[in-house]
Design a protein around this motif. Structure first.
Motif, PDB file in Angstrom:
ATOM      1  N   LEU A 148      42.589  24.324  62.512  1.00  0.00           N
ATOM      2  CA  LEU A 148      43.504  25.060  61.654  1.00  0.00           C
ATOM      3  C   LEU A 148      43.085  26.517  61.531  1.00  0.00           C
ATOM      4  O   LEU A 148      43.937  27.423  61.513  1.00  0.00           O
ATOM      5  N   GLN A 149      41.795  26.767  61.457  1.00  0.00           N
ATOM      6  CA  GLN A 149      41.303  28.147  61.419  1.00  0.00           C
ATOM      7  C   GLN A 149      41.698  28.907  62.684  1.00  0.00           C
ATOM      8  O   GLN A 149      42.130  30.067  62.628  1.00  0.00           O
ATOM      9  N   LYS A 150      41.564  28.246  63.838  1.00  0.00           N
ATOM     10  CA  LYS A 150      41.926  28.888  65.097  1.00  0.00           C
ATOM     11  C   LYS A 150      43.412  29.207  65.141  1.00  0.00           C
ATOM     12  O   LYS A 150      43.822  30.291  65.600  1.00  0.00           O
ATOM     13  N   ARG A 151      44.247  28.287  64.654  1.00  0.00           N
ATOM     14  CA  ARG A 151      45.684  28.547  64.595  1.00  0.00           C
ATOM     15  C   ARG A 151      45.993  29.751  63.715  1.00  0.00           C
ATOM     16  O   ARG A 151      46.793  30.624  64.082  1.00  0.00           O
ATOM     17  N   PHE A 152      45.354  29.820  62.555  1.00  0.00           N
ATOM     18  CA  PHE A 152      45.610  30.927  61.627  1.00  0.00           C
ATOM     19  C   PHE A 152      45.134  32.255  62.209  1.00  0.00           C
ATOM     20  O   PHE A 152      45.830  33.278  62.102  1.00  0.00           O
ATOM     21  N   VAL A 153      43.962  32.260  62.817  1.00  0.00           N
ATOM     22  CA  VAL A 153      43.430  33.499  63.393  1.00  0.00           C
ATOM     23  C   VAL A 153      44.337  34.004  64.520  1.00  0.00           C
ATOM     24  O   VAL A 153      44.655  35.197  64.598  1.00  0.00           O
ATOM     25  N   ASN A 154      44.750  33.109  65.394  1.00  0.00           N
ATOM     26  CA  ASN A 154      45.613  33.511  66.510  1.00  0.00           C
ATOM     27  C   ASN A 154      46.978  33.997  66.009  1.00  0.00           C
ATOM     28  O   ASN A 154      47.510  35.000  66.509  1.00  0.00           O
ATOM     29  N   PHE A 155      47.544  33.303  65.031  1.00  0.00           N
ATOM     30  CA  PHE A 155      48.839  33.708  64.495  1.00  0.00           C
ATOM     31  C   PHE A 155      48.732  35.066  63.808  1.00  0.00           C
ATOM     32  O   PHE A 155      49.608  35.932  63.965  1.00  0.00           O
ATOM     33  N   ASP A 214      50.728  23.580  56.487  1.00  0.00           N
ATOM     34  CA  ASP A 214      49.428  22.956  56.789  1.00  0.00           C
ATOM     35  C   ASP A 214      48.306  23.606  55.994  1.00  0.00           C
ATOM     36  O   ASP A 214      47.389  22.922  55.518  1.00  0.00           O
ATOM     37  N   LEU A 215      48.361  24.932  55.854  1.00  0.00           N
ATOM     38  CA  LEU A 215      47.326  25.620  55.072  1.00  0.00           C
ATOM     39  C   LEU A 215      47.392  25.221  53.604  1.00  0.00           C
ATOM     40  O   LEU A 215      46.361  24.978  52.964  1.00  0.00           O
ATOM     41  N   ASN A 266      34.082  23.987  55.043  1.00  0.00           N
ATOM     42  CA  ASN A 266      33.761  23.341  53.772  1.00  0.00           C
ATOM     43  C   ASN A 266      32.283  22.961  53.764  1.00  0.00           C
ATOM     44  O   ASN A 266      31.856  22.019  54.443  1.00  0.00           O
ATOM     45  N   GLY A 267      31.510  23.712  52.980  1.00  0.00           N
ATOM     46  CA  GLY A 267      30.072  23.445  52.912  1.00  0.00           C
ATOM     47  C   GLY A 267      29.735  22.090  52.346  1.00  0.00           C
ATOM     48  O   GLY A 267      28.685  21.517  52.666  1.00  0.00           O
ATOM     49  N   TRP A 268      30.623  21.548  51.505  1.00  0.00           N
ATOM     50  CA  TRP A 268      30.369  20.228  50.936  1.00  0.00           C
ATOM     51  C   TRP A 268      30.386  19.153  52.022  1.00  0.00           C
ATOM     52  O   TRP A 268      29.603  18.202  51.972  1.00  0.00           O
ATOM     53  N   TYR A 269      31.287  19.294  52.981  1.00  0.00           N
ATOM     54  CA  TYR A 269      31.323  18.323  54.076  1.00  0.00           C
ATOM     55  C   TYR A 269      30.033  18.377  54.893  1.00  0.00           C
ATOM     56  O   TYR A 269      29.520  17.341  55.330  1.00  0.00           O
ATOM     57  N   VAL A 270      29.521  19.584  55.112  1.00  0.00           N
ATOM     58  CA  VAL A 270      28.252  19.718  55.843  1.00  0.00           C
ATOM     59  C   VAL A 270      27.132  19.035  55.072  1.00  0.00           C
ATOM     60  O   VAL A 270      26.281  18.337  55.644  1.00  0.00           O
ATOM     61  N   SER A 304      37.193  15.903  59.391  1.00  0.00           N
ATOM     62  CA  SER A 304      37.760  16.957  58.545  1.00  0.00           C
ATOM     63  C   SER A 304      37.296  18.336  58.993  1.00  0.00           C
ATOM     64  O   SER A 304      38.083  19.294  58.996  1.00  0.00           O
ATOM     65  N   ILE A 305      36.038  18.449  59.374  1.00  0.00           N
ATOM     66  CA  ILE A 305      35.531  19.747  59.827  1.00  0.00           C
ATOM     67  C   ILE A 305      36.193  20.156  61.145  1.00  0.00           C
ATOM     68  O   ILE A 305      36.561  21.317  61.347  1.00  0.00           O
ATOM     69  N   ILE A 306      36.377  19.198  62.039  1.00  0.00           N
ATOM     70  CA  ILE A 306      37.025  19.512  63.326  1.00  0.00           C
ATOM     71  C   ILE A 306      38.462  19.953  63.103  1.00  0.00           C
ATOM     72  O   ILE A 306      38.927  20.953  63.684  1.00  0.00           O
ATOM     73  N   LEU A 307      39.208  19.246  62.238  1.00  0.00           N
ATOM     74  CA  LEU A 307      40.580  19.640  61.942  1.00  0.00           C
ATOM     75  C   LEU A 307      40.636  21.004  61.262  1.00  0.00           C
ATOM     76  O   LEU A 307      41.556  21.798  61.516  1.00  0.00           O
ATOM     77  N   ALA A 308      39.652  21.283  60.394  1.00  0.00           N
ATOM     78  CA  ALA A 308      39.617  22.583  59.723  1.00  0.00           C
ATOM     79  C   ALA A 308      39.379  23.714  60.725  1.00  0.00           C
ATOM     80  O   ALA A 308      39.979  24.793  60.613  1.00  0.00           O
TER      81      ALA A 308
END
Length: 543
Positions: free
Chosen positions: A296-303, A19-20, A322-326, A289-293
């Protein structure tokens, strides 16, 4: 927390790595990997075309509004200011120097107002309020009575200000001559100039902008609030005459226009509706996309915390944001609001041209800046983005320090050179003048325009200007460029030798180069870059 078995842990790790890896791919790689069509990329390209077209159409319409206001202001000055040369004197329109000139200028403006319909070339008329013609108001401000004898250096005056006003209807004074008008209001127009502060003439006019019909747009109705001010505050023997016209666009109450103008307006409103729909779809996709990111960040941090017993650094966390999405989300929100306002303006239900211009202009700026994100996937075009990202923190810290010196020179120049140089009369002008000097503009004129009434101030101005120019151009500006150059050299070395490896990058390196696609590669006719291999371009990922 329940401890996972070794097979479950390995499966979770493999899934997380896949996923990453997929998340940090560019749109072309995502298509080759999972046949995921790059909807956001296509939508952003469509938005660029639609938003830019919308901005051009609104800009052409706004030009008509601006030109109509400016041309009416010039016409008003020629109509109501006696002896107006066509060019303003400094920040005021014109000036008079004798008592008779003051009286003549006041009565000239009154007479022109009364005969406006017979002399004006424009579509102007008096403002009517409930069938009553609202006329012209004249107010004078003066000090309370006192005595002044300059020959004996004697002054006895009260600084309290009293205001007296009269109201004149056009019908009442249309047939009056100057002499008759002075007889009726003899006490009011008997000015004592030594205590007169100012005389203000204010009146309202209505007008219709018919030039929009030629470009197939509905006309606008305007209300002009005009004010003529005879300023005698300085009591220097020079009365400055200011003319101010404030134009307010109003909805036309009753209009009937034959032709295809209304149909053309409907087409533009439909186009604006499509712009709103496309921006709303882009807003939903980028928000998703930001919500999914973040998930995914939470999954990576916890793992990472569970397996390696340490927290992910702040820099790796920001990789998922992703600053571009913002930027795209902000642009979409501004475009939606601006498009709704534009539709209301087009339908003549709203007149907020300035607010709509700011929203549409800023959103179009962000849309075009957002295109750099896709160019940044290629190393040839990625240097600008990476250099700006690397140099921004250092540049901001440097500007804070240089700004203190700049403010010091600003205050010093204002207080010392203000009485002797027009470019140093107020703080805003001083700041603009110094900024021009930093960029090498108008240097000789700044040196030459200093008045040599005081030798001490003249010598100080030379020391002040030479030191400022030498300090900012030869030292501060050079250091500013050196910061950016240093960041550029660092990025070039990283591109040759590799970027610093973080925990996230190290974790992704362990991921096997799995081919997600089970089908043979096929070319896509709608986007040529999707036919390219990863090896074709030396890609560098940015967020």
């Amino acid at each position: 927390r329940r401890m996972m078995t070794q097979p479950d842990s390995d499966l979770e790790e493999d899934a997380l790595k896949e996923d990453l890896k997929f998340y940090f791919m560019n749109p072309c790689e995502k298509y080759r990997a999972r046949r995921q069509i790059p909807w956001k990329l296509g939508l952003q390209i469509l938005k660029i075309v639609m938003v830019t077209t919308q901005l051009i159409l609104f800009g052409l319409s706004n030009q008509l509004v601006v030109s109509f206001k400016e041309e009416n202001t010039i016409a008003f000055k020629h109509l109501f200011l006696k002896g107006y040369s066509g060019v303003d004197e400094d920040d005021y329109s014109c000036s008079v120097y004798t008592q008779q000139d003051v009286y003549d200028s006041i009565f000239f403006a009154i007479n022109q107002y009364c005969h406006l319909k017979n002399i004006s070339l424009g579509t102007l008329s008096y403002e009517q309020d409930e069938d009553d013609v609202s006329g012209l108001q004249i107010c004078k401000q003066q000090y309370k009575k006192g005595t002044m004898l300059p020959s004996n250096d004697t002054l006895n005056i009260s600084i309290a200000i009293e205001t007296d006003c009269i109201h004149l209807d056009p019908e009442m004074i249309a047939t009056k001559e100057f002499g008759d008008l002075m007889m009726i209001n003899s006490s009011f127009f008997n000015f004592e100039f030594y205590r007169l502060i100012q005389v203000e003439i204010s009146f309202k006019l209505k007008g219709i902008d018919l030039q929009t019909i030629h470009v197939r747009e509905l006309p606008d109705c305007y209300a002009f609030q005009n004010t003529i001010t005879f300023n005698n505050r300085a009591h220097s023997g020079k009365v400055k005459i200011y003319f101010d016209s404030d134009a307010d666009i109003q909805e036309c109450k009753d209009w009937h226009i034959a032709g295809s103008i209304q149909k053309n307006t409907q087409y533009i409103l439909v186009f604006d509706g499509f712009v709103i729909v496309s921006c709303f779809a882009s807003l939903i996709l980028c928000t998703r996309s930001i919500i999914l990111a973040l998930k995914l960040q939470k999954r990576f941090v916890n793992f990472f915390l569970e397996k390696y017993k340490r927290r992910v650094c702040h820099a790796d966390r920001l990789e998922f944001i992703n600053g571009w999405y913002v930027l795209v989300i902000i642009s979409d929100v501004m475009t939606i609001i601006g498009s709704i306002m534009k539709m209301e303006i087009k339908a003549k239900n709203l007149t907020s041209y300035d607010v709509c211009s700011i929203l549409l202009g800023t959103s179009t700026l962000f849309v075009w800046v957002g295109v750099i994100r896709y160019l940044g996937y290629f190393q040839t075009y990625n240097v600008l983005i990476l250099t700006m990202q690397a140099s921004l923190p250092k540049v901001l810290r440097f500007c804070c320090c240089a700004g203190m010196i700049y403010l010091g020179y600003t205050f010093c120049g204002w207080i010392v050179l203000g009485p002797y140089h027009e470019k140093f009369e107020d703080l805003n002008t001083v700041a603009e003048c110094l900024f021009s000097l930093v960029n090498g503009d108008d240097m000789f004129a700044t040196f030459a325009q200093i008045q040599q009434k005081s030798i001490l101030v003249w010598l100080f101005s030379r020391l002040y200007l030479y030191s400022f120019i030498s300090l900012f151009i030869y030292m501060i500006l050079s250091l500013f460029i050196a910061l950016i150059t240093d960041s550029y050299d660092t990025i070039k070395k990283y591109q040759q030798n590799g970027f610093p490896v973080t925990d996230l990058h190290e974790f992704l390196k362990e991921c096997s180069s799995t081919d997600y696609s089970k089908e043979p590669q096929a070319s896509m006719p709608f986007i040529c870059c999707c036919r390219r291999r990863v090896s074709d371009d030396n890609l560098i990922l940015i967020n």
